[in-house]
Design an enzyme around this catalytic site. Structure first.
Site, mmCIF file in Angstrom:
data_model
loop_
_atom_site.group_PDB
_atom_site.id
_atom_site.type_symbol
_atom_site.label_atom_id
_atom_site.label_comp_id
_atom_site.label_asym_id
_atom_site.label_seq_id
_atom_site.Cartn_x
_atom_site.Cartn_y
_atom_site.Cartn_z
ATOM 1 N N HIS A 66 1.684 5.504 -2.982
ATOM 2 C CA HIS A 66 2.797 5.453 -2.032
ATOM 3 C C HIS A 66 3.824 4.448 -2.516
ATOM 4 C CE1 HIS A 66 4.631 5.850 2.031
ATOM 5 N NE2 HIS A 66 5.066 4.627 1.751
ATOM 6 N N SER A 67 5.094 4.868 -2.603
ATOM 7 C CA SER A 67 6.198 4.013 -3.021
ATOM 8 C C SER A 67 5.904 3.434 -4.408
ATOM 9 C CB SER A 67 6.443 2.929 -1.962
ATOM 10 O OG SER A 67 7.700 2.310 -2.150
ATOM 11 N N MET A 68 5.860 2.106 -4.573
ATOM 12 C CA MET A 68 5.535 1.567 -5.887
ATOM 13 C C MET A 68 4.240 2.157 -6.429
ATOM 14 S SD MET A 68 4.761 -2.392 -7.069
ATOM 15 C CE MET A 68 2.992 -2.353 -6.713
#
Length: 291
Positions: free
Chosen positions: A126-128
């Protein structure tokens, strides 16, 4: 004098007196502790099947740790083991310096994860965490290592796209908090000065890792890629996510869920239901579980 045998007998007696749920949690923690090499960094927190048909390696967003995935195994197929990645600078590794560049992190992750690639596996980020998972998959391919059965990527723009946002890792604390608020960080977290003092150094390192990332073109991944986004994410829009299909030389799906950047929390039930269906389908297609 109490020796090793007496200690083990006392431990067994204490375990027998615990309620079943607490006893199971303690046994799981002991199992995980024995699996770690003495003195080695604890890269993984593992939940779920001890004899899995598939391992799901989970990578959190900037500043996040393994607690994000603590309850996931109860919502996924029984044959799945959740292996949450514990990066330095947070939770049990809070005393270790955080990575500020992606390449050394991926190299160290490659070495740490290799012993656990004896089973089919998938990567979720998720995200990074999506960026880390993507570059780890490419590193495994370059090394001739086993490939994931499926990539599950959320809330990060396709890596070949330029970053349209300003670099934020160097911003003053109050400005950085404003950015975090717009992305969906709860206000009670932002208002907790003690918590923010502990969190901001790790966040800055993680943001620097993302801000300094430089994409290098390679062949698309030859595994199915599923991408997830938040309908109200102000930082990563649908158009940013659709371009992940450039990285997929196989099946590609995009699912938009209710919520902002952190829909992983606000729409957790919907996300886990989708992940469970995709992992079940993956295991059936590989012949690991009956249809």
């Amino acid at each position: 004098m109490t020796g090793p045998i007496g200690t083990e007998q006392r431990l067994r007696a204490r375990l027998a007196d615990l309620p079943p749920e607490r006893r199971a949690r303690l046994v799981e923690r002991l199992r995980q502790g024995r699996a770690q090499t003495p003195g080695a960094p604890a890269w993984f927190v593992r939940h779920g099947s001890a004899d899995p048909a598939l391992r799901l390696f989970c990578f959190s967003y900037a500043g996040g740790g393994t607690t994000v995935f603590h309850a996931w195994s109860g919502h996924l197929p029984d044959q799945v083991e959740v292996c949450a990645i514990q990066l330095p600078g947070r939770e049990s590794r809070a005393a270790e310096p955080s990575y500020r560049r992606l390449a050394p992190l991926v190299a160290d992750l490659h070495a740490a994860i290799t012993p656990l690639l004896d089973r089919p596996f998938a990567l979720f980020g998720h995200s990074m965490g999506a960026l880390v998972a993507f570059e780890l998959a490419r590193q495994l391919r370059r090394a001739g290592a086993p490939q994931p059965e499926r990539m599950l990527l959320a809330a990060f723009r396709a890596p070949q796209l330029p970053n349209p946002n300003i670099k934020i890792h160097h911003l003053p604390d109050e400005v950085l908090k404003t950015v975090l608020a717009k992305e969906g960080t709860p206000q009670n977290v932002l208002d907790n000065d003690e918590l923010m003092r502990a969190l901001l150094p790790t966040l800055r390192a993680d943001f620097e890792l993302c801000d300094t990332y430089e994409y290098v073109a390679e062949a698309p991944l030859s595994v199915p890629v599923s991408v997830f986004g938040g309908r109200h994410d102000v930082r990563v829009g649908r158009a940013d996510l659709e371009q992940w299909k450039v990285q997929a030389d196989n099946e590609f799906d995009l699912t938009m869920l209710p919520g902002s950047h952190f829909f992983i929390h606000s729409s957790q039930d919907l996300l886990l239901a989708q992940l469970a269906a995709e992992l079940q389908s993956t295991m059936i297609s590989e012949g690991d579980v009956p249809a």
